[in-house]
Design a protein around this motif. Sequence first.
Motif, PDB file in Angstrom:
ATOM      1  N   UNK A 163       0.758  -1.404  -0.046  1.00 23.08           N
ATOM      2  CA  UNK A 163       0.141  -0.092  -0.060  1.00 23.08           C
ATOM      3  C   UNK A 163       0.813   1.069  -0.068  1.00 23.08           C
ATOM      4  N   UNK A 164       2.303   1.084   0.467  1.00 16.45           N
ATOM      5  CA  UNK A 164       2.938   2.544   0.417  1.00 16.45           C
ATOM      6  C   UNK A 164       3.633   2.409  -0.956  1.00 16.45           C
ATOM      7  N   UNK A 165       3.132   3.616  -1.636  1.00 12.48           N
ATOM      8  CA  UNK A 165       3.656   3.968  -2.951  1.00 12.48           C
ATOM      9  C   UNK A 165       5.067   4.968  -2.939  1.00 12.48           C
ATOM     10  N   UNK A 166       5.902   4.824  -3.977  1.00 13.43           N
ATOM     11  CA  UNK A 166       7.059   5.675  -4.010  1.00 13.43           C
ATOM     12  C   UNK A 166       6.438   7.058  -4.752  1.00 13.43           C
ATOM     13  N   UNK A 167       7.061   8.035  -4.332  1.00 13.55           N
ATOM     14  CA  UNK A 167       7.123   9.133  -5.115  1.00 13.55           C
ATOM     15  C   UNK A 167       8.014   9.644  -6.067  1.00 13.55           C
ATOM     16  N   UNK A 168       7.876  10.189  -6.849  1.00 11.60           N
ATOM     17  CA  UNK A 168       8.837  10.822  -7.986  1.00 11.60           C
ATOM     18  C   UNK A 168       8.915  12.516  -7.973  1.00 11.60           C
ATOM     19  N   UNK A 169       9.538  12.925  -7.200  1.00  9.01           N
ATOM     20  CA  UNK A 169       9.576  14.302  -7.033  1.00  9.01           C
ATOM     21  C   UNK A 169      10.253  14.917  -8.292  1.00  9.01           C
ATOM     22  N   UNK A 170      11.029  14.238  -8.983  1.00  8.66           N
ATOM     23  CA  UNK A 170      11.630  14.684 -10.143  1.00  8.66           C
ATOM     24  C   UNK A 170      10.787  14.942 -11.678  1.00  8.66           C
ATOM     25  N   UNK A 171       9.619  14.272 -11.443  1.00  8.21           N
ATOM     26  CA  UNK A 171       8.582  14.144 -12.334  1.00  8.21           C
ATOM     27  C   UNK A 171       7.531  15.182 -12.266  1.00  8.21           C
ATOM     28  N   UNK A 172       6.859  15.599 -13.137  1.00  7.29           N
ATOM     29  CA  UNK A 172       5.950  16.792 -12.989  1.00  7.29           C
ATOM     30  C   UNK A 172       4.618  16.420 -12.673  1.00  7.29           C
ATOM     31  N   UNK A 173       4.279  15.101 -13.116  1.00 10.42           N
ATOM     32  CA  UNK A 173       3.039  14.496 -12.863  1.00 10.42           C
ATOM     33  C   UNK A 173       2.848  12.933 -12.825  1.00 10.42           C
ATOM     34  N   UNK A 174       1.582  12.309 -12.636  1.00  8.07           N
ATOM     35  CA  UNK A 174       1.572  10.848 -12.586  1.00  8.07           C
ATOM     36  C   UNK A 174       0.086  10.726 -12.838  1.00  8.07           C
ATOM     37  N   UNK A 175       0.039   9.463 -13.731  1.00  9.62           N
ATOM     38  CA  UNK A 175      -1.422   9.066 -13.800  1.00  9.62           C
ATOM     39  C   UNK A 175      -1.856   8.481 -12.384  1.00  9.62           C
ATOM     40  N   UNK A 176      -3.430   8.262 -12.410  1.00  7.13           N
ATOM     41  CA  UNK A 176      -3.964   7.562 -11.177  1.00  7.13           C
ATOM     42  C   UNK A 176      -3.212   6.091 -11.175  1.00  7.13           C
ATOM     43  N   UNK A 177      -2.993   5.521  -9.972  1.00  9.36           N
ATOM     44  CA  UNK A 177      -2.631   4.213 -10.107  1.00  9.36           C
ATOM     45  C   UNK A 177      -3.820   3.365 -10.466  1.00  9.36           C
ATOM     46  N   UNK A 178      -3.383   2.130 -11.245  1.00  7.27           N
ATOM     47  CA  UNK A 178      -4.617   1.267 -11.715  1.00  7.27           C
ATOM     48  C   UNK A 178      -3.969   0.108 -11.261  1.00  7.27           C
ATOM     49  N   UNK A 179      -5.071  -0.770 -10.807  1.00  2.00           N
ATOM     50  CA  UNK A 179      -4.891  -2.119 -10.235  1.00  2.00           C
ATOM     51  C   UNK A 179      -5.586  -3.089 -11.088  1.00  2.00           C
TER      52      UNK A 179
END
Length: 490
Positions: A417-433
């Motif tokens: 449940x713990x998700x990594x963050x990529x501060x170097x990126x501008x945006x991200x899509x919603x997680x898809x399970x």
Amino acid sequence: MSIPSRIGRYVVRRRIGAGGFATVWLAYDEQLDSPVAVKVLADNWTEDSHVRQRFLEEGRYLRRVESPHVVTVYDAGALDDGRPYLVMTYADQGTLADRLEIEGLTTRQALEVVRQVALGLQALHDRGILHRDVKPANVLFRTADRDIRAMVGDLGLGKALDMSSRLTMVAGTPSFVAPEQAQAEPLDARADQYSLGVLTYVLLAGRPPYTHADLTAAASPGPPPPLSTPERPVPAEAEAVVARALARDREDRFGSVAEYAAALAAAYGDEAGDPGQIAEPWLPLDPELTQPGVRPTASPAAAGGTTEPVPPPRRRRRGVAAALAVLALAAGAVAGLGLGLGLRDDEVEVTDDTGSLTARVPDDWDRAVAADGWVPPNVEERTYPALSVGTAAAWTDPASAAEGVFVGLFPGESLPSLLPQHAECDDHDDPVTESSGDPSTTVVHTGCPGGVTVERVVQVAANRLLWVQVRSADRGTANRVLDSVDTHGL
């Protein structure tokens, strides 16, 4: 995964795709002089009677239906190790997911997809079969008289309607399943209509109405956002038709998928065009995909009747990532060097030292390779199979624009449940399970120093997880690498 030279009497050319339960091969029927797709049950499910039965049921369901818009099963058999296989229509123009990944469709093309998919689903329903997993990846295209025909395929979750009315397994793709399916209620054909409504929404709006993380969320959806936007206007009449198909209460939907498709075409009027009369072809043909290869030629061991498989074409279609995932791990935890290569045109196949993991990558990614395993975080000094390959030794550096992929096994009994963050990126899509097949979660990060970063975690065994991270200049390359990752011996 090694390429078999034959499956039964069919000469194998190359692997088309693989999922949690099966691998699909492009093969050649020498007797009928025709390419075919051969779907083989994965070896790790050989002893699972439930999965085996579901696999065989798919063949029986498809065989019962005579429709140009449903994948046809021509033959069935078993390998020497007992694994069953199905011989089916070869979809030489890929899937709807492939098309959407490369480019969108025009309104007229979208309506023709919906019309043809509805014909396929109606043919299933008329023969008492419910699909239960309508989504872009399960809409396939093939050439027919220099035109393209849409077909529904992959009935791995299919059920006879009389059985669905008594017993329903909770399964399906969360963002596409009907609420009653997510709640494991008895189902009827209106569940497939709901999924077709979601598919229509995606085609017309360029985005899904929902991004449910799991089936629990899909069980109680709120109203979908407006279909029409200033950038992509949709007639009010058409929006009302789609909204009715997406009604939470199935009693408020249309009586059949055929009725829904007819109402949608009527709402668009002349813009929908005459059925089957769209400028030929209504989707652009890919001339490379229509050439599965020349006929097999006899190998030096021709006395035994064997033939050499034909290598794949240089251009590969872009697959859509089946699911997207995230994990709080550091890519820099990989160590060691080593490599196993299988040269294939502009790609190479890499494997870890234990032979547990493989991936296909662009041939300029093999400048920095680690293949002798890793010690995952929070694991006490035990090495697990892992593989890292990239265009530079520092490709895992967040500030680097280099490309690469990391694949590693680690212990775990459920998706994190713990998700990594990529501060170097501008945006991200919603997680898809993805809950069907091997459960997985994926997240795509965009606007990164090198382009895109994709994180995926897959539950590959009861006590094993697979982590994949891909950094690539473009999403298409990332998807191809993701789709090529495979595990062995689990």
